[in-house]
Design a protein around this motif. Sequence first.
Motif, PDB file in Angstrom:
ATOM      1  N   LEU A  31       0.834  -1.200   0.000  1.00 48.01           N
ATOM      2  CA  LEU A  31       0.000   0.000   0.000  1.00 48.01           C
ATOM      3  C   LEU A  31       0.869   1.251   0.000  1.00 48.01           C
ATOM      4  CD1 LEU A  31      -2.559  -1.008   2.795  1.00 48.01           C
ATOM      5  CD2 LEU A  31      -2.622  -1.596   0.358  1.00 48.01           C
ATOM      6  N   LEU A  32       0.507   2.214  -0.842  1.00 46.45           N
ATOM      7  CA  LEU A  32       1.156   3.517  -0.871  1.00 46.45           C
ATOM      8  C   LEU A  32       0.178   4.533  -0.292  1.00 46.45           C
ATOM      9  CD1 LEU A  32       3.453   5.409  -1.692  1.00 46.45           C
ATOM     10  CD2 LEU A  32       2.451   5.513  -3.993  1.00 46.45           C
ATOM     11  N   LEU A  33       0.563   5.193   0.802  1.00 45.80           N
ATOM     12  CA  LEU A  33      -0.295   6.136   1.518  1.00 45.80           C
ATOM     13  C   LEU A  33       0.173   7.558   1.214  1.00 45.80           C
ATOM     14  CD1 LEU A  33      -0.333   4.330   4.992  1.00 45.80           C
ATOM     15  CD2 LEU A  33      -1.622   3.763   2.920  1.00 45.80           C
ATOM     16  N   ILE A  34      -0.731   8.391   0.716  1.00 48.38           N
ATOM     17  CA  ILE A  34      -0.391   9.732   0.264  1.00 48.38           C
ATOM     18  C   ILE A  34      -1.300  10.748   0.937  1.00 48.38           C
ATOM     19  CG2 ILE A  34      -0.442  11.279  -1.740  1.00 48.38           C
ATOM     20  CD1 ILE A  34       0.290   8.880  -3.468  1.00 48.38           C
ATOM     21  N   GLY A  35      -0.712  11.841   1.436  1.00 45.30           N
ATOM     22  CA  GLY A  35      -1.541  12.879   2.025  1.00 45.30           C
ATOM     23  C   GLY A  35      -0.728  13.821   2.886  1.00 45.30           C
ATOM     24  N   PRO A  36      -1.331  14.923   3.343  1.00 45.37           N
ATOM     25  CA  PRO A  36      -0.611  15.909   4.159  1.00 45.37           C
ATOM     26  C   PRO A  36      -0.234  15.344   5.522  1.00 45.37           C
ATOM     27  CG  PRO A  36      -2.956  16.431   4.057  1.00 45.37           C
ATOM     28  CD  PRO A  36      -2.731  15.310   3.093  1.00 45.37           C
ATOM     29  N   SER A  60       6.452 -12.420   0.135  1.00 45.85           N
ATOM     30  CA  SER A  60       6.379 -12.782   1.546  1.00 45.85           C
ATOM     31  C   SER A  60       4.938 -12.730   2.029  1.00 45.85           C
ATOM     32  CB  SER A  60       7.239 -11.814   2.373  1.00 45.85           C
ATOM     33  OG  SER A  60       6.640 -10.521   2.379  1.00 45.85           O
ATOM     34  N   ASP A  61       4.739 -13.009   3.323  1.00 43.16           N
ATOM     35  CA  ASP A  61       3.431 -12.887   3.956  1.00 43.16           C
ATOM     36  C   ASP A  61       3.294 -11.571   4.718  1.00 43.16           C
ATOM     37  OD1 ASP A  61       2.618 -15.312   2.986  1.00 43.16           O
ATOM     38  OD2 ASP A  61       3.068 -16.431   4.818  1.00 43.16           O
ATOM     39  N   SER A  62       4.225 -10.649   4.496  1.00 42.97           N
ATOM     40  CA  SER A  62       4.215  -9.373   5.207  1.00 42.97           C
ATOM     41  C   SER A  62       3.459  -8.310   4.422  1.00 42.97           C
ATOM     42  CB  SER A  62       5.652  -8.899   5.459  1.00 42.97           C
ATOM     43  OG  SER A  62       6.313  -9.741   6.373  1.00 42.97           O
ATOM     44  N   LEU A  63       2.951  -7.296   5.146  1.00 45.27           N
ATOM     45  CA  LEU A  63       2.372  -6.118   4.514  1.00 45.27           C
ATOM     46  C   LEU A  63       3.452  -5.056   4.380  1.00 45.27           C
ATOM     47  CD1 LEU A  63      -0.303  -7.552   5.433  1.00 45.27           C
ATOM     48  CD2 LEU A  63      -1.246  -5.255   5.713  1.00 45.27           C
ATOM     49  N   ILE A  64       3.485  -4.378   3.239  1.00 48.01           N
ATOM     50  CA  ILE A  64       4.463  -3.329   2.984  1.00 48.01           C
ATOM     51  C   ILE A  64       3.713  -2.029   2.776  1.00 48.01           C
ATOM     52  CG2 ILE A  64       6.368  -2.554   1.533  1.00 48.01           C
ATOM     53  CD1 ILE A  64       6.737  -5.485   0.670  1.00 48.01           C
ATOM     54  N   LEU A  65       3.974  -1.043   3.637  1.00 44.16           N
ATOM     55  CA  LEU A  65       3.337   0.263   3.546  1.00 44.16           C
ATOM     56  C   LEU A  65       4.404   1.332   3.343  1.00 44.16           C
ATOM     57  CD1 LEU A  65       1.075  -1.457   4.897  1.00 44.16           C
ATOM     58  CD2 LEU A  65       0.458   0.598   6.197  1.00 44.16           C
ATOM     59  N   ALA A  66       4.154   2.239   2.407  1.00 42.75           N
ATOM     60  CA  ALA A  66       5.028   3.393   2.206  1.00 42.75           C
ATOM     61  C   ALA A  66       4.171   4.639   2.293  1.00 42.75           C
ATOM     62  CB  ALA A  66       5.729   3.310   0.852  1.00 42.75           C
ATOM     63  N   ALA A  67       4.664   5.678   2.952  1.00 38.92           N
ATOM     64  CA  ALA A  67       3.882   6.898   3.154  1.00 38.92           C
ATOM     65  C   ALA A  67       4.697   8.117   2.751  1.00 38.92           C
ATOM     66  CB  ALA A  67       3.458   7.022   4.618  1.00 38.92           C
ATOM     67  N   GLU A  90       7.094   7.786 -11.211  1.00 38.12           N
ATOM     68  CA  GLU A  90       5.842   7.202 -11.718  1.00 38.12           C
ATOM     69  C   GLU A  90       5.834   5.681 -11.651  1.00 38.12           C
ATOM     70  OE1 GLU A  90       4.943   8.615 -15.591  1.00 38.12           O
ATOM     71  OE2 GLU A  90       4.765  10.725 -14.994  1.00 38.12           O
ATOM     72  N   ALA A  91       7.008   5.053 -11.777  1.00 36.07           N
ATOM     73  CA  ALA A  91       7.064   3.586 -11.764  1.00 36.07           C
ATOM     74  C   ALA A  91       6.584   3.010 -10.443  1.00 36.07           C
ATOM     75  CB  ALA A  91       8.484   3.117 -12.055  1.00 36.07           C
ATOM     76  N   LEU A  92       6.681   3.797  -9.367  1.00 35.68           N
ATOM     77  CA  LEU A  92       6.273   3.292  -8.052  1.00 35.68           C
ATOM     78  C   LEU A  92       4.781   3.015  -7.987  1.00 35.68           C
ATOM     79  CD1 LEU A  92       8.455   5.568  -5.786  1.00 35.68           C
ATOM     80  CD2 LEU A  92       8.464   3.075  -5.739  1.00 35.68           C
ATOM     81  N   PHE A  93       3.982   3.868  -8.597  1.00 33.25           N
ATOM     82  CA  PHE A  93       2.531   3.740  -8.495  1.00 33.25           C
ATOM     83  C   PHE A  93       2.048   2.411  -9.085  1.00 33.25           C
ATOM     84  CE2 PHE A  93       3.404   8.222  -8.129  1.00 33.25           C
ATOM     85  CZ  PHE A  93       2.508   8.667  -7.176  1.00 33.25           C
ATOM     86  N   ARG A  94       2.787   1.888 -10.059  1.00 32.96           N
ATOM     87  CA  ARG A  94       2.385   0.618 -10.679  1.00 32.96           C
ATOM     88  C   ARG A  94       2.782  -0.577  -9.834  1.00 32.96           C
ATOM     89  NH1 ARG A  94       4.825   3.373 -15.014  1.00 32.96           N
ATOM     90  NH2 ARG A  94       6.613   1.947 -14.968  1.00 32.96           N
ATOM     91  N   ARG A  95       3.721  -0.404  -8.911  1.00 32.13           N
ATOM     92  CA  ARG A  95       4.218  -1.530  -8.123  1.00 32.13           C
ATOM     93  C   ARG A  95       3.385  -1.806  -6.885  1.00 32.13           C
ATOM     94  NH1 ARG A  95       7.470  -0.611 -11.964  1.00 32.13           N
ATOM     95  NH2 ARG A  95       9.404  -1.794 -12.246  1.00 32.13           N
ATOM     96  N   ASP A 119      -0.189  -2.318  -4.732  1.00 28.65           N
ATOM     97  CA  ASP A 119      -1.524  -2.856  -4.964  1.00 28.65           C
ATOM     98  C   ASP A 119      -2.600  -1.787  -4.811  1.00 28.65           C
ATOM     99  OD1 ASP A 119      -0.443  -5.452  -5.254  1.00 28.65           O
ATOM    100  OD2 ASP A 119      -0.447  -5.721  -3.081  1.00 28.65           O
ATOM    101  N   GLU A 120      -2.365  -0.832  -3.920  1.00 22.81           N
ATOM    102  CA  GLU A 120      -3.334   0.239  -3.681  1.00 22.81           C
ATOM    103  C   GLU A 120      -2.584   1.545  -3.443  1.00 22.81           C
ATOM    104  OE1 GLU A 120      -6.524   0.487  -3.755  1.00 22.81           O
ATOM    105  OE2 GLU A 120      -7.404  -1.500  -3.464  1.00 22.81           O
ATOM    106  N   VAL A 121      -3.103   2.628  -4.002  1.00 19.36           N
ATOM    107  CA  VAL A 121      -2.642   3.977  -3.668  1.00 19.36           C
ATOM    108  C   VAL A 121      -3.794   4.637  -2.905  1.00 19.36           C
ATOM    109  CG1 VAL A 121      -1.856   6.204  -4.532  1.00 19.36           C
ATOM    110  CG2 VAL A 121      -1.166   4.085  -5.709  1.00 19.36           C
ATOM    111  N   ILE A 122      -3.578   4.919  -1.630  1.00 23.24           N
ATOM    112  CA  ILE A 122      -4.637   5.425  -0.750  1.00 23.24           C
ATOM    113  C   ILE A 122      -4.332   6.873  -0.398  1.00 23.24           C
ATOM    114  CG2 ILE A 122      -5.881   5.066   1.408  1.00 23.24           C
ATOM    115  CD1 ILE A 122      -5.013   2.150   1.307  1.00 23.24           C
ATOM    116  N   ARG A 123      -5.310   7.749  -0.647  1.00 21.66           N
ATOM    117  CA  ARG A 123      -5.095   9.182  -0.448  1.00 21.66           C
ATOM    118  C   ARG A 123      -5.822   9.666   0.812  1.00 21.66           C
ATOM    119  NH1 ARG A 123      -2.611  11.152  -4.950  1.00 21.66           N
ATOM    120  NH2 ARG A 123      -2.661   9.754  -6.777  1.00 21.66           N
TER     121      ARG A 123
END
Length: 333
Positions: A124-129, A220-227, A236-241, A243-247
């Motif tokens: 998951l990619l987390l985006i916001g202020p 793996s069985d782990s969750l990966i979150l980037a914020a 731009e290549a990151l957004f395709r990698r 599973d979800e981009v959450i704003r």
Amino acid sequence: MATAAQVKALLKSYSDDDREHFVSVALQIAAHAARTGKGKLARELRDLVDDIKRRGAPGTVAPTVPIARPPAELSALLRVSYPQTRLSEMVLDETTLAPLTRTMREYRQLDRLREHGLPPRRKLLLIGPPGCGKTMTASALAGELRLPLFFVQLHGLMTKFMGETAARLRMVFDAMVETRGVYFFDEFDAIGAQRGTPNDVGEIRRVLNSFLQFLEQDDSDSLILAATNHAAMLDEALFRRFDEVIRYSTPTADQIEQLIRNRLHAYLGSRPAWTKIREAAKGLSHAEIARACDDAAKDAILSEEDRVRTATLTAALRERHRRWEVNASGDTT
């Protein structure tokens, strides 16, 4: 040895006849023993857990596996915690909440999906202020799924030596395989900045290329979150990698009221002046509103009052606005 929270969690899971949680907490204790040099105890605990797992129900998601590397190799890269946060504690709009709920649902039935050749959402990619719930989301997912939360410490990851940062990043991804958990990359733009910009640095470009490769190969069985607070800086290549981009965004008027009710439920009077309160809170982040609520509650307690007055709360909210404006301008006068 085990923390007080772990002991309580162990006893509660035994009382609730929750085998999976019991095993997960026991392995967390074993992992802590291994990190603190108690190798023999860690091995004995893992052997006991393996025996419990052999007698468990088939088809369940494997519980966490303790980090096998020597503590010194990962202690500068990962900081672990065991959150008890729940998603219900957060105030989020449906467009943000829905993908998080779906991620939890898929993860809880990870093996079932994989049996049908379908990968569960895990990246998951987390985006916001700042202050709008990205870090709390990582804690809530870990708490809901009963997983340890690993903060990836960028100051330990990033070095000035060519190739060393990518090697350390490889260690983090190896740990994701060895230890099931939620791995959180905060301030991700430090790694994921666009390639080919005027300020592009060759070593950072190589680190980003390595991250993209590791992320794509990870099974793996782990969750990966980037914020990140700076989505425009990301390659731009990151957004395709992911599973979800959450704003995330600053709270609406209704969310402001819900957040304040949640935070001050024991201190609110029967008739708060919500119009004034919402106006004073407009534009503040979730975190700033929460801090203002805490300031107002403390003022009420120290003034020996059993309720937070509207005037006290609105003053605390306006003070948060002033502090935010000073920080944004860099003016310290």
